[in-house]
Design a protein around this motif. Structure first.
Motif, PDB file in Angstrom:
ATOM      1  N   TRP A   1     -14.593  -4.406   0.138  1.00 12.88           N
ATOM      2  CA  TRP A   1     -13.702  -3.242   0.702  1.00 12.88           C
ATOM      3  C   TRP A   1     -12.738  -2.544  -0.586  1.00 12.88           C
ATOM      4  O   TRP A   1     -12.643  -3.309  -1.238  1.00 12.88           O
ATOM      5  N   ASP A   2     -12.551  -1.272  -0.576  1.00 14.26           N
ATOM      6  CA  ASP A   2     -11.692  -0.632  -1.284  1.00 14.26           C
ATOM      7  C   ASP A   2     -10.961   0.249  -0.838  1.00 14.26           C
ATOM      8  O   ASP A   2     -11.040   0.578   0.446  1.00 14.26           O
ATOM      9  N   THR A   3     -10.323   1.194  -1.468  1.00 15.64           N
ATOM     10  CA  THR A   3      -9.131   2.053  -0.992  1.00 15.64           C
ATOM     11  C   THR A   3      -9.915   3.664  -0.991  1.00 15.64           C
ATOM     12  O   THR A   3      -9.338   4.702  -0.542  1.00 15.64           O
ATOM     13  N   SER A   4     -11.119   3.751  -1.441  1.00 14.36           N
ATOM     14  CA  SER A   4     -11.864   5.113  -1.439  1.00 14.36           C
ATOM     15  C   SER A   4     -12.252   5.522  -0.067  1.00 14.36           C
ATOM     16  O   SER A   4     -13.052   4.460   0.314  1.00 14.36           O
ATOM     17  N   THR A   5     -12.236   6.688   0.287  1.00 15.49           N
ATOM     18  CA  THR A   5     -13.049   6.965   1.593  1.00 15.49           C
ATOM     19  C   THR A   5     -14.248   7.512   1.477  1.00 15.49           C
ATOM     20  O   THR A   5     -14.963   7.925   2.395  1.00 15.49           O
ATOM     21  N   ARG A   6     -14.636   7.945  -0.006  1.00 15.87           N
ATOM     22  CA  ARG A   6     -16.087   8.658  -0.086  1.00 15.87           C
ATOM     23  C   ARG A   6     -17.098   7.565  -0.171  1.00 15.87           C
ATOM     24  O   ARG A   6     -16.946   6.254  -0.530  1.00 15.87           O
TER      25      ARG A   6
END
Length: 164
Positions: free
Chosen positions: A99-104
């Motif tokens: 998981w990461d913080t980018s919505t792309r």
């Protein structure tokens, strides 16, 4: 900083009599690196036989290392902020979630031998039986599920070590 979460969830449904085996790591902004993620994978795979389970097949362990490297590297390159990884073994399926913080959403590009880079998600899709992207309110998570190839016998099993 990596925060190990070597915990087994007894209440989670799975195909193992013992339940699925899980491990997680969380990295602060700027602290994640693919080498550390691979070390976490190696430690997880080395722990599998200690739980009475059959070791993960060698080919699956190699594919898992590729997937971990690609997904964590993408999180580092394309998403500011913290990221994390969860490894889950249930039956013969290994699920790798980053998981990461980018919505792309990641893009799977066509193969092009003349292009440098941009092949990672193609590799992930090639070695995985299933890849899902789940939007989160603050980013996304990508889960790649890997299963052993049909016909892999006991001679293809390895006992993972914690070296990179």
């Amino acid at each position: 900083m990596v925060i190990p979460l070597m915990k087994q969830a007894a209440d989670e449904p799975g195909t193992d009599e013992q339940g699925p085996l899980r491990c997680g790591a969380v990295w602060d902004e700027g602290a994640a690196c693919a080498v550390e993620a691979r070390r976490a994978l190696h430690a997880f795979l080395a722990h599998v036989p200690c739980t009475g389970r059959t070791p993960v097949p060698a080919a699956l362990a190699i594919d898992a290392e590729l997937v971990v490297s690609e997904l964590v590297t993408n999180a580092i390159r394309h998403a500011p902020g913290p990221c994390g990884m969860i490894l889950r073994l249930s039956g013969d399926e290994l699920a790798i979630t980053v998981w990461d913080t980018s919505t792309r959403h990641p893009v799977v590009r066509e193969r092009d031998g003349r292009r440098f880079g941009g092949h990672g998600m193609h590799v992930v899709h090639t070695v995985s039986s299933e890849v899902t992207v789940t939007p989160l309110g603050h980013g996304k998570q990508i889960t790649a599920c890997l299963r052993p190839a049909p016909g892999n016998g006991a001679d293809a099993m390895i006992r993972a070590t914690s070296t990179v």
